[in-house]
Motif scaffolding. Sequence first.
Motif, PDB file in Angstrom:
ATOM      1  N   ILE A  13      -2.835   0.170   5.961  1.00 19.67           N
ATOM      2  CA  ILE A  13      -3.103   0.665   4.607  1.00 19.67           C
ATOM      3  C   ILE A  13      -3.571   2.119   4.646  1.00 19.67           C
ATOM      4  O   ILE A  13      -3.118   2.974   3.870  1.00 19.67           O
TER       5      ILE A  13
ATOM      6  N   ALA B  85      -4.989   9.853  -3.169  1.00 21.51           N
ATOM      7  CA  ALA B  85      -4.877   8.754  -2.205  1.00 21.51           C
ATOM      8  C   ALA B  85      -5.288   9.228  -0.813  1.00 21.51           C
ATOM      9  O   ALA B  85      -5.983   8.513  -0.078  1.00 21.51           O
ATOM     10  N   ARG B  86      -4.859  10.444  -0.449  1.00 19.95           N
ATOM     11  CA  ARG B  86      -5.227  10.961   0.869  1.00 19.95           C
ATOM     12  C   ARG B  86      -6.739  11.167   0.980  1.00 19.95           C
ATOM     13  O   ARG B  86      -7.353  10.881   2.019  1.00 19.95           O
TER      14      ARG B  86
ATOM     15  N   PRO C  71      -1.244   2.993  -3.031  1.00 18.86           N
ATOM     16  CA  PRO C  71      -2.253   3.271  -1.995  1.00 18.86           C
ATOM     17  C   PRO C  71      -3.691   3.215  -2.482  1.00 18.86           C
ATOM     18  O   PRO C  71      -4.569   2.735  -1.750  1.00 18.86           O
ATOM     19  N   LYS C  72      -3.963   3.679  -3.691  1.00 18.94           N
ATOM     20  CA  LYS C  72      -5.359   3.791  -4.126  1.00 18.94           C
ATOM     21  C   LYS C  72      -6.039   2.432  -4.325  1.00 18.94           C
ATOM     22  O   LYS C  72      -7.138   2.210  -3.795  1.00 18.94           O
TER      23      LYS C  72
ATOM     24  N   ALA D  85      -8.437   7.826   1.425  1.00 22.01           N
ATOM     25  CA  ALA D  85      -8.252   7.313   2.780  1.00 22.01           C
ATOM     26  C   ALA D  85      -9.212   7.991   3.746  1.00 22.01           C
ATOM     27  O   ALA D  85      -9.824   7.326   4.599  1.00 22.01           O
TER      28      ALA D  85
ATOM     29  N   HIS E 104      -0.702   4.527   5.423  1.00 20.68           N
ATOM     30  CA  HIS E 104       0.127   4.790   4.242  1.00 20.68           C
ATOM     31  C   HIS E 104      -0.578   5.740   3.281  1.00 20.68           C
ATOM     32  O   HIS E 104       0.037   6.684   2.760  1.00 20.68           O
ATOM     33  N   ALA E 105      -1.862   5.491   3.048  1.00 19.88           N
ATOM     34  CA  ALA E 105      -2.592   6.330   2.095  1.00 19.88           C
ATOM     35  C   ALA E 105      -2.753   7.755   2.625  1.00 19.88           C
ATOM     36  O   ALA E 105      -2.650   8.726   1.862  1.00 19.88           O
TER      37      ALA E 105
ATOM     38  N   SER F  92       0.814  -1.222   0.000  1.00 17.59           N
ATOM     39  CA  SER F  92       0.000   0.000   0.000  1.00 17.59           C
ATOM     40  C   SER F  92       0.842   1.264   0.000  1.00 17.59           C
ATOM     41  O   SER F  92       0.359   2.325  -0.408  1.00 17.59           O
ATOM     42  N   ASP F  93       2.074   1.212   0.445  1.00 21.69           N
ATOM     43  CA  ASP F  93       2.931   2.395   0.425  1.00 21.69           C
ATOM     44  C   ASP F  93       3.212   2.822  -1.010  1.00 21.69           C
ATOM     45  O   ASP F  93       3.272   4.020  -1.314  1.00 21.69           O
TER      46      ASP F  93
ATOM     47  N   HIS G  77       0.422   9.715   2.086  1.00 15.24           N
ATOM     48  CA  HIS G  77       1.018   9.612   0.757  1.00 15.24           C
ATOM     49  C   HIS G  77       1.078  10.972   0.075  1.00 15.24           C
ATOM     50  O   HIS G  77       0.266  11.874   0.341  1.00 15.24           O
TER      51      HIS G  77
END
Length: 788
Positions: free
Chosen positions: A753, A765-766, A725-726, A769, A756-757, A721-722, A760
């Motif tokens: 997960i 991705a953020r 992430p999506k 999350a 990480h998101a 996931s790093d 990111h």
Amino acid sequence: MVTTQKRWISRAMSSERNDFVKASPKIATEVMAAQLDPYERASFVEVVVPALAQGGLPSVEMWSSLLNAAIDSEVPAKAVAAGHDLSLEWRPDITDDSDADKRDAKSAFTTAIIKTCDLVLEDDPRQIAAVVASLSRHTRSIFKRIALYILELHPDTTLVRQYLTDRANFAEPASRRDYRMLARARADLLEVGDMERIIEWIQEGDSDKFARVFRAAMGRPPAKADVHRHVGIWRRDWLRAFRRRLPEELATELDELEMEFPGPQEERSAVRFTTWSGSTGPLSSEELRQLAAADLIHFAKKWKPPRDPFGPSIDGLVNQITQAVSTAPSDFLTLSPAQLEGSDPTVINAIVTGVQRAFESAFRPPWADVISFSAWAVDQKKIPARGGDLFDYQLDWTDTQLAVARLLSSCLNEKSDPIPLEEAPRMWHVIEGLAGSVHPTPEFEFQYGPPNMSPMTLSLNTVRAQALLLAIDYASWQRRWIGEEWAGLPNEVRDLLEAHLTPGGDPSIAVRSVYGNRLPALFYLDHAWVESHLTLIFGKDSRDAMGQVAWHDYLLNQVFIQVFNLLEPQYWMATEAQRASPRDGLEDAPELRLAVHLAVVYVWGRLETHGSPSLIQRFFELADPIARHRFLETIGEILEANPIVPPEVAARLTRLWEWRWDSLAETDSAGRCEELRAFGQWFATGGLEPSWSLSQLERLMTSCGVVDNEYRTLQRLAILSDAFPKPAVAIVGVLSDKGGSSFYAWEDAAKQILRHASAHSDADARTLASEMVNRLVAKGFTTFLDFA
């Protein structure tokens, strides 16, 4: 592990009883997810049982949840789906946990349930109805077997009558032994009308069923002698169970049946949960040390146990003999026939068992003494055992012959200090004696064979089959001595194998199983002999019942490329036969083992998905979703064992997966997802290209919402996931929609997960999350509030 145990105990003991019951599935999920090794599991049970037994019935419920979870995890999926727990295979004697707990969680948790029930009832005997009701809420046969045993230990008149007068309990093969043991112990609680009803069931018999099963197994109707023997032994065993309540005419009949069909009674193991010290022997430790071998055997011939269930017993004496032999085996192996004469087979069995234990402890006796003693023991097969009731010797010479065969197999496979080749004639004399045994009889195989024991399991517990296994060990031993000058199977081995293989030579499925299960060894010893006898071993087609026994047990082996090349026509025949093959629900069902073999050969590159003709393509055309899933699951297991995947293998697996995905595009969702869910294990191993494997996992989860090895799949997903992430967050969303108890398996991975998101550099991705955290909290997963 100790900290985890304390946490589970603390949570359980600090809860109200109702809350404890509700928490049981969660605790079971955590315990199973912890994947304890056998030592940790034994420690867990030993520590937790006494602590939780104070909680009463909720403790029984927790262990029951664990047992159900273990069965779901360890018993083949098809068996579980068909309602079978296969407990007769992994816990044949409900009271015996002597070594079973070292092998699997199912037996460990069975022991925990029995001990907990016993402790609860010792504290409050009035709880018996509630305990039995708790067990009866579970439909699997292991729980009925436990309930029958608990009633044997803690009898309640109403419940004993209820269980013994239930026709379904009388007829159920899985719990029949436990039913009869309860009847032997507590038949006095039955009323006259109860006994009349049970006697009616015994009088009805099961000869019609015997005839059907016999014809299916042997390809012919049973002879009058076969029927007579079966009916006699069937009635003998049932009348024995109710011996104390039989009317005079049936008691007389039982006496006559025991004379005509002698044999040991069904007994519980010497290991009992209510007593932790085991069976007591008649000799003190000092007396045992002082007695010479000949004096100890003489004592065993003369000693009669008191008719006291808590006093010194035959089992205790046998254990003492075994212990004495294991410390000084040569003293017993050199006893003369005159000194051994008149010994019960149970005593001789104890000597053989003691020698075996010494052998396993690196003791190497003079081989000539081992062979001489074995020859004498096998020659006793025509001498009747003393037999008797609970307080007397129980084994017959069949058990002793089996012990001899197993000991000699260990000796023949000894490589550091092998038996001299000059001993071959005397060793063969013993093998011939074992091969001439009447065991197994057709009646024995009817009673103990499928569905109770598979043909291969039967072969490990029947004398003639053990003799053939020993003959193959004998040939391998000779080959090791002869080396490069080896010219194939010795004539005596060939003659024996052919005598039991030719039509009409041996009707035993246990014996035929040996040819299939040991075929790779036979191929190694004499591939020309195997090739010339393939039709006799496997039959001309899949309608040959005995040939199918050999084929099914051959498939239990790992596959070897040279053997596969020789047997490719048989693989084609088995593939075509899938359409008519019944599924018995076991992991070793032939369709599933066929899938395993073909998957391995495909990974080797020996077979392809396309071509004319393509065995792989034909397999997938005819196999059902469960077998197709097993094919893909096997590849996941190969990837697990070989995490570094060569590029050509990775390319081959990629082609296979994409072919299967495209081929199933128009099929029903259930069958499609049943097959493809195996990709979870592929993904979890990390052996395939990350970007491709992640895209396939996302596609599968979006389409089916389910994968195998969900817990490990999520762990792998958290690692990726790093960098990705999506798609990882999207998969968490699919899992959250499932909800249920599986939440506890993926909660930690989901948090990683989302961390990480959330951190990111990709703004999308953020955002994903943040939205996912809100979804999870809205669904009631409040542990994600920290992310909000």
